[in-house]
Scaffold this active site. Sequence first.
Site, PDB file in Angstrom:
ATOM      1  N   ARG A  52      27.370  67.045  22.088  1.00 38.07           N
ATOM      2  CA  ARG A  52      25.732  66.415  22.737  1.00 38.07           C
ATOM      3  C   ARG A  52      26.516  64.633  23.416  1.00 38.07           C
ATOM      4  O   ARG A  52      26.894  64.932  24.039  1.00 38.07           O
ATOM      5  CB  ARG A  52      25.568  65.975  20.828  1.00 38.07           C
ATOM      6  CG  ARG A  52      26.948  65.223  20.269  1.00 38.07           C
ATOM      7  CD  ARG A  52      28.326  64.470  20.728  1.00 38.07           C
ATOM      8  NE  ARG A  52      27.325  63.029  20.315  1.00 38.07           N
ATOM      9  CZ  ARG A  52      27.857  62.192  20.967  1.00 38.07           C
ATOM     10  NH1 ARG A  52      29.100  62.582  21.877  1.00 38.07           N
ATOM     11  NH2 ARG A  52      27.158  61.256  21.915  1.00 38.07           N
ATOM     12  N   GLY A  53      25.541  63.718  23.586  1.00 37.03           N
ATOM     13  CA  GLY A  53      25.028  62.680  25.045  1.00 37.03           C
ATOM     14  C   GLY A  53      24.362  64.270  25.318  1.00 37.03           C
ATOM     15  O   GLY A  53      24.927  64.940  26.307  1.00 37.03           O
ATOM     16  N   ALA A  54      23.775  62.963  26.469  1.00 40.70           N
ATOM     17  CA  ALA A  54      22.772  63.586  28.062  1.00 40.70           C
ATOM     18  C   ALA A  54      23.595  64.262  28.653  1.00 40.70           C
ATOM     19  O   ALA A  54      23.309  65.487  28.861  1.00 40.70           O
ATOM     20  CB  ALA A  54      21.643  62.061  27.863  1.00 40.70           C
ATOM     21  N   GLN A 106      28.099  58.978  15.044  1.00 37.72           N
ATOM     22  CA  GLN A 106      28.544  59.248  15.951  1.00 37.72           C
ATOM     23  C   GLN A 106      29.477  57.777  16.861  1.00 37.72           C
ATOM     24  O   GLN A 106      29.881  57.985  17.379  1.00 37.72           O
ATOM     25  CB  GLN A 106      27.719  59.203  17.794  1.00 37.72           C
ATOM     26  CG  GLN A 106      26.824  60.852  16.872  1.00 37.72           C
ATOM     27  CD  GLN A 106      25.600  60.681  16.701  1.00 37.72           C
ATOM     28  OE1 GLN A 106      24.865  59.440  15.391  1.00 37.72           O
ATOM     29  NE2 GLN A 106      24.747  61.593  16.777  1.00 37.72           N
ATOM     30  N   ASP A 157      18.837  58.409  26.576  1.00 34.50           N
ATOM     31  CA  ASP A 157      18.862  60.272  26.516  1.00 34.50           C
ATOM     32  C   ASP A 157      17.813  60.150  27.290  1.00 34.50           C
ATOM     33  O   ASP A 157      18.097  61.996  28.269  1.00 34.50           O
ATOM     34  CB  ASP A 157      18.401  60.469  25.491  1.00 34.50           C
ATOM     35  CG  ASP A 157      19.479  60.629  24.302  1.00 34.50           C
ATOM     36  OD1 ASP A 157      19.458  60.257  24.120  1.00 34.50           O
ATOM     37  OD2 ASP A 157      20.657  61.511  24.264  1.00 34.50           O
ATOM     38  N   ASN A 166      16.685  56.591  23.385  1.00 33.91           N
ATOM     39  CA  ASN A 166      18.293  56.314  22.926  1.00 33.91           C
ATOM     40  C   ASN A 166      18.202  56.362  21.237  1.00 33.91           C
ATOM     41  O   ASN A 166      16.888  56.293  20.807  1.00 33.91           O
ATOM     42  CB  ASN A 166      19.308  55.451  23.736  1.00 33.91           C
ATOM     43  CG  ASN A 166      20.171  55.461  23.588  1.00 33.91           C
ATOM     44  OD1 ASN A 166      20.879  56.493  24.165  1.00 33.91           O
ATOM     45  ND2 ASN A 166      21.191  54.436  22.963  1.00 33.91           N
ATOM     46  N   LYS A 167      19.490  56.525  20.569  1.00 36.28           N
ATOM     47  CA  LYS A 167      19.364  57.322  19.895  1.00 36.28           C
ATOM     48  C   LYS A 167      19.393  56.057  19.074  1.00 36.28           C
ATOM     49  O   LYS A 167      18.724  54.539  19.266  1.00 36.28           O
ATOM     50  CB  LYS A 167      21.191  57.149  19.901  1.00 36.28           C
ATOM     51  CG  LYS A 167      21.609  57.208  18.079  1.00 36.28           C
ATOM     52  CD  LYS A 167      21.108  58.485  16.939  1.00 36.28           C
ATOM     53  CE  LYS A 167      21.431  59.701  18.551  1.00 36.28           C
ATOM     54  NZ  LYS A 167      21.177  60.493  17.811  1.00 36.28           N
TER      55      LYS A 167
HETATM   56  O1  MRU Z   1      22.010  63.046  19.658  1.00 36.30           O
HETATM   57  P1  MRU Z   1      23.229  62.692  20.453  1.00 36.30           P
HETATM   58  O2  MRU Z   1      24.633  62.346  19.803  1.00 36.30           O
HETATM   59  O3  MRU Z   1      23.527  63.804  21.591  1.00 36.30           O
HETATM   60  O4  MRU Z   1      22.704  61.120  20.965  1.00 36.30           O
HETATM   61  C1  MRU Z   1      23.485  60.528  22.227  1.00 36.30           C
HETATM   62  C2  MRU Z   1      23.136  59.198  22.470  1.00 36.30           C
HETATM   63  O5  MRU Z   1      22.091  58.872  21.554  1.00 36.30           O
HETATM   64  C3  MRU Z   1      23.444  58.968  23.479  1.00 36.30           C
HETATM   65  O6  MRU Z   1      23.322  57.412  23.774  1.00 36.30           O
HETATM   66  C4  MRU Z   1      22.897  59.400  25.009  1.00 36.30           C
HETATM   67  O7  MRU Z   1      22.921  60.443  24.744  1.00 36.30           O
HETATM   68  C5  MRU Z   1      23.416  58.412  26.439  1.00 36.30           C
HETATM   69  S1  MRU Z   1      25.623  59.423  26.473  1.00 36.30           S
HETATM   70  C6  MRU Z   1      25.894  58.502  27.911  1.00 36.30           C
END
Ligand code: MRU
Length: 357
Positions: free
Chosen positions: A51-53, A199, A240, A250-251
């Site tokens: 996970r994470g963009a 997370q 994201d 973002n989250k």
């Molecule tokens: O749902 P996730 O864990 O994939 O969400 C991740 C985030 O929101 C991060 O802040 C974002 O992807 C940036 S990662 C460098």
Amino acid sequence: MRIEGKEYRTIWFENNVVKIIDQTKLPHRFIIKELKTVNDAINAIKVMEVRGAPLIGGTAAYGLALAAQENSNSEFIKKSAEELIKSRPTAINLKWAVDRMIKKLSGINSDQILDVALNEAKEICDEDEKFCENIGINGLKIIEEIYSKKKDTVNILTHCNAGWLATINWGTATSPIYHANKKGIPVHVWVDETRPRNQGANLTSYELNEEEIPNTIIADNTGGILMQRGEVDLCIVGTDRTLSNGDVCNKIGTYLKALAAHDNSVPFYVALPSSTIDWDIKDAKDIPIEERSSEELSHVEGVDENNEIKKILIYPSKSKAMNLAFDVTPAKYVTGLITEKGISKASTESLKKLFNK
Ligand code: MRU
């Protein structure tokens, strides 16, 4: 970065399989998982083993290489690309990586397609690592400036995990922190727990611990009072999808942190590689916001006294719950965007100038 003293990247190709760190098991178990087919890659993205963009983008790229390994037929590759793009909607890096792979693969002979796909997937991952390193070098200047005035530990608040586990290496929001630490600047990180999937607690605090960076987990609602008390010098978060006008998706909960930062004159920075910029969507209302299972709210997972992983219900069993995974912080609350090319204002003019658009 390090886990138990050993250097890792989050994804790599070895012996005809893609290897990932299964993030659904962290911090309690460190398990390296093998992805053998494009469906394995799609599933890993859907269930958030990765996970994470930026890491979702890297996994999608390797997913297409796995597709080419299974069947070099162009229809199969095209169908796989469509399925990969659908696997998670919000992070733009996923579509960006798939589009880049498809462009690279178009017109390539079937006997060469696997080699080309593997090279391009590695190139996408290597580039992300380099860009995240540059984000760190650029963001370090902000931390240095605060330290030169304060001459004491710089307290940085971050939300979710925009650390190296969310990228290929370094992270986005954490990269300036890792660079500051390497330079000997004392830093301490306030880690938002980031309900419902935690997370922040499970991944950000874990990776900072492994790099021996002082950090404290706080409930998501604590940031405001810490800012009022002057205990946050700076916020850095990831994203994201950032629109060319500087609006930052973002989250969930990022927006509330930005509001609190604005009210308390705390600088609020967003760190991102250019692969996270959406140059097409003009209105934040058009960003697809992922809505996830309400079970992520109603149940929590952890280890019991025998170190067994257990999942338990914490809500009234008849209650309904709603689980939006992302929100959008309007550009007016963003102090700056830390990119691989430099720090930009959160505005169309500034971003276009930096990226020659
Ligand atoms: O749902 P996730 O864990 O994939 O969400 C991740 C985030 O929101 C991060 O802040 C974002 O992807 C940036 S990662 C460098």
